[in-house]
Design a protein around this motif. Structure first.
Motif, PDB file in Angstrom:
ATOM      1  N   SER A  42      40.147  -1.952 -68.703  1.00  0.00           N
ATOM      2  CA  SER A  42      38.570  -2.265 -68.559  1.00  0.00           C
ATOM      3  C   SER A  42      38.189  -3.001 -67.281  1.00  0.00           C
ATOM      4  CB  SER A  42      38.155  -3.111 -69.739  1.00  0.00           C
ATOM      5  OG  SER A  42      38.292  -2.351 -70.913  1.00  0.00           O
ATOM      6  N   ALA A  43      39.182  -4.072 -66.776  1.00  0.00           N
ATOM      7  CA  ALA A  43      38.636  -4.844 -65.727  1.00  0.00           C
ATOM      8  C   ALA A  43      38.698  -3.796 -64.452  1.00  0.00           C
ATOM      9  CB  ALA A  43      39.455  -6.038 -65.470  1.00  0.00           C
ATOM     10  N   LEU A  44      39.671  -3.132 -64.370  1.00  0.00           N
ATOM     11  CA  LEU A  44      39.988  -1.870 -63.275  1.00  0.00           C
ATOM     12  C   LEU A  44      38.796  -1.031 -63.082  1.00  0.00           C
ATOM     13  CD1 LEU A  44      43.834  -1.087 -63.409  1.00  0.00           C
ATOM     14  CD2 LEU A  44      42.394  -2.364 -61.596  1.00  0.00           C
ATOM     15  N   ASP A  45      38.414  -0.584 -64.579  1.00  0.00           N
ATOM     16  CA  ASP A  45      37.086   0.167 -64.531  1.00  0.00           C
ATOM     17  C   ASP A  45      35.899  -0.427 -64.056  1.00  0.00           C
ATOM     18  OD1 ASP A  45      38.523   2.251 -65.720  1.00  0.00           O
ATOM     19  OD2 ASP A  45      38.040   1.706 -67.891  1.00  0.00           O
ATOM     20  N   TRP A  46      35.843  -1.768 -64.315  1.00  0.00           N
ATOM     21  CA  TRP A  46      34.473  -2.434 -64.021  1.00  0.00           C
ATOM     22  C   TRP A  46      34.725  -2.737 -62.511  1.00  0.00           C
ATOM     23  CZ3 TRP A  46      34.792  -7.015 -60.878  1.00  0.00           C
ATOM     24  CH2 TRP A  46      33.346  -7.979 -60.933  1.00  0.00           C
ATOM     25  N   SER A  47      35.846  -2.760 -61.649  1.00  0.00           N
ATOM     26  CA  SER A  47      35.879  -3.156 -60.407  1.00  0.00           C
ATOM     27  C   SER A  47      35.452  -1.788 -59.789  1.00  0.00           C
ATOM     28  CB  SER A  47      37.410  -3.074 -60.017  1.00  0.00           C
ATOM     29  OG  SER A  47      37.423  -3.129 -58.719  1.00  0.00           O
ATOM     30  N   GLN A  48      35.792  -0.395 -60.552  1.00  0.00           N
ATOM     31  CA  GLN A  48      35.325   0.667 -59.795  1.00  0.00           C
ATOM     32  C   GLN A  48      33.882   1.032 -59.922  1.00  0.00           C
ATOM     33  OE1 GLN A  48      37.951   3.461 -62.074  1.00  0.00           O
ATOM     34  NE2 GLN A  48      39.930   2.961 -60.974  1.00  0.00           N
ATOM     35  N   GLN A  49      33.406   0.480 -61.005  1.00  0.00           N
ATOM     36  CA  GLN A  49      31.642   0.552 -61.115  1.00  0.00           C
ATOM     37  C   GLN A  49      31.125  -0.071 -60.171  1.00  0.00           C
ATOM     38  OE1 GLN A  49      30.100   2.719 -63.243  1.00  0.00           O
ATOM     39  NE2 GLN A  49      28.227   1.521 -62.251  1.00  0.00           N
ATOM     40  N   ARG A  50      31.759  -1.282 -59.819  1.00  0.00           N
ATOM     41  CA  ARG A  50      31.192  -2.284 -58.797  1.00  0.00           C
ATOM     42  C   ARG A  50      31.180  -1.619 -57.327  1.00  0.00           C
ATOM     43  NH1 ARG A  50      29.783  -7.620 -58.440  1.00  0.00           N
ATOM     44  NH2 ARG A  50      30.106  -8.362 -56.520  1.00  0.00           N
ATOM     45  N   ALA A  51      32.206  -0.871 -57.072  1.00  0.00           N
ATOM     46  CA  ALA A  51      32.378  -0.205 -55.684  1.00  0.00           C
ATOM     47  C   ALA A  51      31.496   0.969 -55.518  1.00  0.00           C
ATOM     48  CB  ALA A  51      33.990   0.321 -55.652  1.00  0.00           C
ATOM     49  N   ARG A  52      31.448   1.522 -56.902  1.00  0.00           N
ATOM     50  CA  ARG A  52      30.367   3.013 -56.786  1.00  0.00           C
ATOM     51  C   ARG A  52      28.980   2.255 -56.594  1.00  0.00           C
ATOM     52  NH1 ARG A  52      33.806   4.832 -60.912  1.00  0.00           N
ATOM     53  NH2 ARG A  52      32.702   4.071 -62.498  1.00  0.00           N
ATOM     54  N   ALA A  53      28.552   1.348 -56.966  1.00  0.00           N
ATOM     55  CA  ALA A  53      27.321   0.499 -56.894  1.00  0.00           C
ATOM     56  C   ALA A  53      27.178   0.102 -55.274  1.00  0.00           C
ATOM     57  CB  ALA A  53      27.191  -0.429 -57.826  1.00  0.00           C
ATOM     58  N   GLY A  54      28.313  -0.149 -54.789  1.00  0.00           N
ATOM     59  CA  GLY A  54      28.012  -0.463 -53.295  1.00  0.00           C
ATOM     60  C   GLY A  54      28.367  -1.938 -53.207  1.00  0.00           C
TER      61      GLY A  54
END
Length: 212
Positions: A42-54
């Motif tokens: 879940s933390a890795l998923d959060w990090s990827q979401q953050r990256a996608r949001a710029g």
């Protein structure tokens, strides 16, 4: 300091607290790495979401959902002020490895008698880990707490005389945590003066004082 957020019971908010602790310390200029030791990632998923949001990276996140964690975490700790471990639910080998890696275990519990009963197994694992790590510290942290409810008060009173003890800082039941998680943001990024952000800052300060 290596801090592991662990509880055999799922759904107590381990990942939310781990991300916010890491983010708070990073915002204070600390070098922080978060270890995602949960196979769900879940933390890795959060990090990827953050990256996608710029959004900019606040701290490093490493996936280490394996039972060699206690051998690998100290290596990561050499280049960090704080390591935060987002622990696994009910996976004995991983849980034991996280316990052996940690200097401090935070056990998130919600204001419910069921959470208290579920933590008994967690406490047994901590006792076992102290055979090898006698200085291992542990604290309960009351999470998702509606402060004025009877059950919240009763839970706090029950844990007040407990070993491990209860942290003074508590985290309320606030919708901001869930809403912002979907965007990869943390509460202090949305509103640094919000009650949620102040609660996280208080938690990070109290935990930081427990540094060995």
């Amino acid at each position: 300091m290596i801090v592991a957020l662990l509880n055999q019971k799922g759904g107590v908010g381990k990942t939310t607290l781990a991300l916010h602790l890491a983010g708070q310390w990073a915002s204070e200029g600390k070098r922080v790495t978060l270890i995602d030791a949960d196979p769900q990632g879940s933390a890795l998923d959060w990090s990827q979401q953050r990256a996608r949001a710029g959004l900019p990276r606040l701290f490093g996140i490493v996936g280490l959902a394996r039972d060699t964690l206690h051998r690998e975490a100290p290596e990561l700790a050499r280049d960090a002020d704080h390591i935060v471990i987002d622990g696994p639910p009910r996976i004995a080998g991983l849980m034991r490895s996280a316990l052996l890696a940690a200097d401090l275990v935070l056990i998130p519990v919600q204001p419910s008698p069921f959470d208290g009963w579920a933590s008994a197994e967690m406490l047994a694992l901590i006792t076992e880990a102290r055979i090898y790590r006698p200085d291992l510290a542990a604290r309960f942290v009351l999470n998702r707490c509606a402060a004025r409810t009877v059950i919240a008060r009763e839970t706090a009173e029950t844990l007040a005389d407990h070993d491990p003890p209860l942290l003074a800082a508590t985290i309320g039941q606030r919708i901001a945590f869930a809403d912002l998680a979907q965007t990869g943001r943390l509460v202090f990024e949305a509103d640094a003066d919000s009650m949620a952000a102040r609660e996280i800052a208080a938690l990070a300060t109290e935990v930081g004082r427990l540094s060995p």
